[in-house]
Write a protein that holds these residues in place. Structure first.
Motif, short mmCIF file in Angstrom:
data_model
loop_
_atom_site.label_atom_id
_atom_site.label_comp_id
_atom_site.label_asym_id
_atom_site.label_seq_id
_atom_site.Cartn_x
_atom_site.Cartn_y
_atom_site.Cartn_z
N PRO A 429 0.80 -1.23 0.00
CA PRO A 429 0.00 0.00 0.00
C PRO A 429 0.83 1.27 0.00
CG PRO A 429 -0.93 -1.60 1.53
CD PRO A 429 0.39 -2.15 1.07
N GLY A 430 2.05 1.21 0.51
CA GLY A 430 2.88 2.42 0.60
C GLY A 430 3.87 2.61 -0.53
N GLY A 431 3.96 1.63 -1.44
CA GLY A 431 4.90 1.77 -2.53
C GLY A 431 5.37 0.42 -3.05
N LEU A 432 6.34 0.49 -3.95
CA LEU A 432 6.93 -0.71 -4.53
C LEU A 432 8.36 -0.83 -4.02
CD1 LEU A 432 4.91 0.61 -6.83
CD2 LEU A 432 5.78 -1.29 -8.17
N CYS A 433 8.70 -2.05 -3.58
CA CYS A 433 10.04 -2.24 -3.03
C CYS A 433 10.41 -3.71 -3.10
CB CYS A 433 10.08 -1.76 -1.58
SG CYS A 433 11.72 -1.87 -0.80
#
Length: 447
Positions: A429-433
């Motif tokens: 939900p907070g980004g791609l990593c």
């Protein structure tokens, strides 16, 4: 809520009547429905509609007053502008905020049409079925104490007296499952999973169910771990948790407030291994709630924060950009004070790593899936952290859940100790990593 054209007309008429020449308005309206269940029955059903509008007025001395309201009809706008005008007499005299120079610049075109919300009965039915399947996934899974299925529709707008007029609408749905085990003579174990998408029909319910079940079952085989130095692999979500906890490193407002690990002169310095690159990208296609403008009306964009280990940009509001001789980056939120914050991370490899790294043949490696107690275990001004975690000790492909342990270190040292950034990213939900490999971190466990 009235249309943005109506609100703009109300604001203009009220400003003329009150003798106000400079003002701006930012607002949002949120419709949300959420359900929780307990052993097949609805536990909590909530529906809400929330509206919030921030009004700023500049007086003849250039000072700004701020007020908030949820009433944007003509009378409500009169009262809000009048209150903000009266408050402007007490506004700050130093570093007074101003309109963004990009408040009328074109924004990106993003094709994310809102999805119609599903009936509440369907939400309950879907969540009851998921809970039942999760309870049946393993005899040790005794309950799903935390669960939720929610859908939200958001309308945002920004306008100012210089002609800026922006609006957008978004919708998304989310599901969360967190299960707990009970076994005689064994400690309770738990794990969870979350999924987000633009609407209930697009939500990966089966993927969330499978991840929650697999993680919970994997923690049944647990053991103590000895205190020492370990090679550690952070999941994408765990690494993003740390990155967010130390966001003052690249937050221009924190830097100007002397509440940061960086200084204005830190740009261009090496802060991490050259294997790491970090971007903030509010417009990334995987960002379900992508925003095309921030609270000041500045268009959002892809901002390189760290490129191959080098700190290349700070995140700015219009005010911080002006003070530091930069351009606003679309990361402002307005209120009594303008704040700056990240939107959606995109972490990816920088320089290609040398050697082979695979959890299938790794020895004595800790895989950290989730970091806990970030509010208490992080000293963001010193760079230090000491955090409990959920994870596994991995030896030649065999995973044994860590019973209880903490990981500790200095975030700046951690960034420079990165030895591998995997090519495949995890969508959170907070980004791609991707998973991040770090050499030699302190783990405190038990003998």
């Amino acid at each position: 809520m009235p249309t943005i054209q109506d609100i703009a007309a109300y604001a203009e008429a009220s400003a003329q009547k009150l003798g106000i020449t400079k003002y701006d308005v930012y607002g949002s309206s949120v419709d949300e429905t959420s359900v929780q269940v307990d052993k097949g029955d609805p536990k909590q059903v909530k529906a809400s509609n929330r509206s919030s509008v921030i009004v700023r007025v500049w007086n003849d001395q250039g000072k700004v007053g701020v007020t908030s309201t949820s009433d944007v009809d003509p009378m409500g706008m009169d009262l809000a502008l009048e209150s903000a005008r009266d408050a402007s007499a007490f506004g700050v005299a130093d570093h007074i905020p101003d309109f963004s120079p990009e408040a009328t610049a074109p924004t990106a075109e993003v094709d994310l049409p809102p999805v119609d919300p599903a009936p509440v009965g369907e939400l309950i039915q879907q969540l009851v079925a998921l809970e039942k399947q999760l309870l049946e996934a393993h005899p040790a899974i005794a309950s799903v104490p935390y669960n939720g299925l929610a859908q939200r529709s958001i309308d945002r707008f920004y306008l100012n007296s210089a002609g800026a007029l922006r609006q957008e609408a978004r919708s998304y749905a989310s599901v969360y499952l967190y299960s707990k085990t009970e076994q005689e003579g064994r400690k309770p174990r738990s794990a969870g999973a979350v999924r987000v998408n633009r609407g209930l029909p697009l939500l990966d319910l089966e993927g969330c169910l499978k991840e929650a079940a697999d993680k919970t079952i994997s923690h049944l085989n647990y053991d103590k771990i000895a205190t020492g130095k370990y090679r550690v692999v952070f999941s994408g979500e765990a690494f993003l948790s740390l990155l967010g906890a130390f966001s003052n490193m690249y937050n221009a407002q924190s830097i100007l407030d002397h509440r940061s690990l960086s200084t204005p002169d830190s740009l261009g310095s090496v802060v991490a291994s050259d294997l790491l690159s970090v971007y903030d990208d509010a417009l990334h296609p995987e960002n379900i709630s992508a925003e095309t403008f921030d609270g000041e009306g500045t268009p959002t964009r892809r901002v390189p924060i760290i490129e191959k280990g080098v700190l290349t940009h700070f995140l700015h509001s219009a005010g911080t950009a002006k003070r530091m001789g930069a351009s606003p980056t679309g990361h402002a939120s307005i209120g009594a004070k303008v704040s700056v914050g990240p939107s959606y991370y995109h972490v990816l490899p920088g320089t290609e790593a040398k050697g082979e790294f695979s959890l299938d043949n790794a020895s004595n490696v800790i895989l950290i899936d989730d970091l806990q107690a970030l509010h208490a275990g992080v000293n963001s001004l010193q760079g230090s952290f000491s955090l409990p975690f959920d994870g596994w000790l991995i030896n030649q492909g065999e995973r044994v859940s860590v019973e209880s342990a903490t990981v500790a270190g200095d975030f700046r040292d951690l960034l420079k100790a990165i030895i591998h950034v995997e090519p495949h990213v995890e969508i959170t939900p907070g980004g791609l990593c991707p998973r991040i490999w770090v050499d030699s971190l302190s783990i405190t466990g038990e003998q």
